[in-house]
Design a protein around this motif. Structure first.
Motif, mmCIF file in Angstrom:
data_model
loop_
_atom_site.group_PDB
_atom_site.id
_atom_site.type_symbol
_atom_site.label_atom_id
_atom_site.label_comp_id
_atom_site.label_asym_id
_atom_site.label_seq_id
_atom_site.Cartn_x
_atom_site.Cartn_y
_atom_site.Cartn_z
ATOM 1 N N ILE A 18 0.840 -1.206 0.000
ATOM 2 C CA ILE A 18 0.000 0.000 0.000
ATOM 3 C C ILE A 18 0.864 1.241 0.000
ATOM 4 C CG2 ILE A 18 -1.621 1.336 1.413
ATOM 5 C CD1 ILE A 18 -2.912 -1.365 2.191
ATOM 6 N N THR A 19 1.936 1.229 0.787
ATOM 7 C CA THR A 19 2.843 2.374 0.833
ATOM 8 C C THR A 19 3.467 2.610 -0.544
ATOM 9 O OG1 THR A 19 3.328 1.956 3.159
ATOM 10 C CG2 THR A 19 4.893 3.319 1.957
ATOM 11 N N GLN A 20 3.903 1.540 -1.204
ATOM 12 C CA GLN A 20 4.481 1.674 -2.541
ATOM 13 C C GLN A 20 3.449 2.208 -3.532
ATOM 14 O OE1 GLN A 20 5.918 -2.251 -3.381
ATOM 15 N NE2 GLN A 20 7.820 -1.977 -2.218
ATOM 16 N N GLN A 21 2.239 1.700 -3.439
ATOM 17 C CA GLN A 21 1.197 2.157 -4.357
ATOM 18 C C GLN A 21 0.866 3.624 -4.112
ATOM 19 O OE1 GLN A 21 -1.993 -0.643 -3.807
ATOM 20 N NE2 GLN A 21 -1.190 -2.049 -5.340
ATOM 21 N N LEU A 22 0.809 4.030 -2.861
ATOM 22 C CA LEU A 22 0.532 5.437 -2.561
ATOM 23 C C LEU A 22 1.658 6.329 -3.057
ATOM 24 C CD1 LEU A 22 -1.058 5.282 1.005
ATOM 25 C CD2 LEU A 22 -2.178 5.855 -1.147
ATOM 26 N N THR A 23 2.892 5.872 -2.909
ATOM 27 C CA THR A 23 4.032 6.639 -3.412
ATOM 28 C C THR A 23 3.925 6.787 -4.929
ATOM 29 O OG1 THR A 23 5.399 5.821 -1.597
ATOM 30 C CG2 THR A 23 6.543 6.733 -3.505
ATOM 31 N N GLY A 24 3.615 5.683 -5.601
ATOM 32 C CA GLY A 24 3.452 5.737 -7.058
ATOM 33 C C GLY A 24 2.300 6.631 -7.462
ATOM 34 N N LEU A 25 1.209 6.549 -6.726
ATOM 35 C CA LEU A 25 0.046 7.384 -7.021
ATOM 36 C C LEU A 25 0.366 8.856 -6.817
ATOM 37 C CD1 LEU A 25 -2.930 7.424 -7.806
ATOM 38 C CD2 LEU A 25 -3.491 7.153 -5.394
ATOM 39 N N THR A 26 1.108 9.154 -5.764
ATOM 40 C CA THR A 26 1.505 10.539 -5.509
ATOM 41 C C THR A 26 2.374 11.062 -6.646
ATOM 42 O OG1 THR A 26 1.423 10.163 -3.131
ATOM 43 C CG2 THR A 26 2.682 12.059 -3.882
ATOM 44 N N ALA A 27 3.331 10.250 -7.096
ATOM 45 C CA ALA A 27 4.197 10.660 -8.207
ATOM 46 C C ALA A 27 3.371 10.870 -9.475
ATOM 47 C CB ALA A 27 5.279 9.609 -8.444
ATOM 48 N N THR A 28 2.412 9.998 -9.719
ATOM 49 C CA THR A 28 1.558 10.131 -10.904
ATOM 50 C C THR A 28 0.728 11.413 -10.828
ATOM 51 O OG1 THR A 28 1.435 7.734 -11.114
ATOM 52 C CG2 THR A 28 -0.268 9.014 -12.231
ATOM 53 N N ILE A 29 0.206 11.715 -9.656
ATOM 54 C CA ILE A 29 -0.583 12.939 -9.481
ATOM 55 C C ILE A 29 0.291 14.168 -9.706
ATOM 56 C CG2 ILE A 29 -1.802 14.345 -7.765
ATOM 57 C CD1 ILE A 29 -2.970 11.715 -6.688
ATOM 58 N N GLU A 30 1.534 14.134 -9.237
ATOM 59 C CA GLU A 30 2.439 15.266 -9.456
ATOM 60 C C GLU A 30 2.713 15.462 -10.940
ATOM 61 O OE1 GLU A 30 5.865 14.453 -7.058
ATOM 62 O OE2 GLU A 30 4.830 14.948 -5.186
ATOM 63 N N ARG A 31 2.943 14.342 -11.652
ATOM 64 C CA ARG A 31 3.174 14.453 -13.104
ATOM 65 C C ARG A 31 1.923 14.981 -13.804
ATOM 66 N NH1 ARG A 31 5.641 9.431 -12.278
ATOM 67 N NH2 ARG A 31 3.885 8.350 -13.213
ATOM 68 N N LEU A 32 0.762 14.516 -13.381
ATOM 69 C CA LEU A 32 -0.495 14.984 -13.964
ATOM 70 C C LEU A 32 -0.684 16.471 -13.711
ATOM 71 C CD1 LEU A 32 -3.130 14.227 -15.394
ATOM 72 C CD2 LEU A 32 -4.090 13.694 -13.160
ATOM 73 N N ASN A 33 -0.363 16.913 -12.505
ATOM 74 C CA ASN A 33 -0.469 18.327 -12.167
ATOM 75 C C ASN A 33 0.457 19.164 -13.046
ATOM 76 O OD1 ASN A 33 -1.210 20.650 -10.814
ATOM 77 N ND2 ASN A 33 0.292 20.358 -9.197
#
Length: 114
Positions: free
Chosen positions: A46-61
């Motif tokens: 879950i921690t890895q997925q959240l980290t990946g999701l956060t990075a994806t959101i930053e790229r999307l932003n």
């Protein structure tokens, strides 16, 4: 109770129940350890997925910010292109008025002999 049990039978049954309870307790301990490992692994996933999701959101932003900047630039260019036709029309009208006024002045001068 139809027939009473002997002390030996009772001791044998008691020993069997103690052994069964010990086996169940050991099984519970094994299951608890397995659950702890599973929970730990799931927490890591879950921690890895959240980290990946956060990075994806930053790229999307960042991508959305770039799109908004480009849209703003394109909006300015569009306004400039839309105003070009108006500027050309105004120049044509100015030239037409200049030609008419020049023709009237030229005709008047030629008519009055100047």
């Amino acid at each position: 109770m139809d027939t009473p049990i002997t002390r030996a039978e009772h001791e044998t049954f008691s020993d069997l129940m103690k052994a069964e309870n010990k086996r169940l307790e050991e099984e519970n301990n094994r299951q608890n350890k397995r659950l702890e490992l599973l929970e730990s692994n799931m927490q890591q996933v879950i921690t890895q997925q959240l980290t990946g999701l956060t990075a994806t959101i930053e790229r999307l932003n960042l991508s959305i910010s770039n799109i908004l900047r480009e849209q703003s630039e394109l909006s300015g260019r569009l306004k400039k292109l839309e105003s070009r036709d108006g500027e050309k029309w105004r120049k044509v009208v100015e030239i037409g008025i200049t030609v008419v006024v020049s023709g009237v002045v030229g005709f008047a001068m030629a008519h009055f002999g100047m």
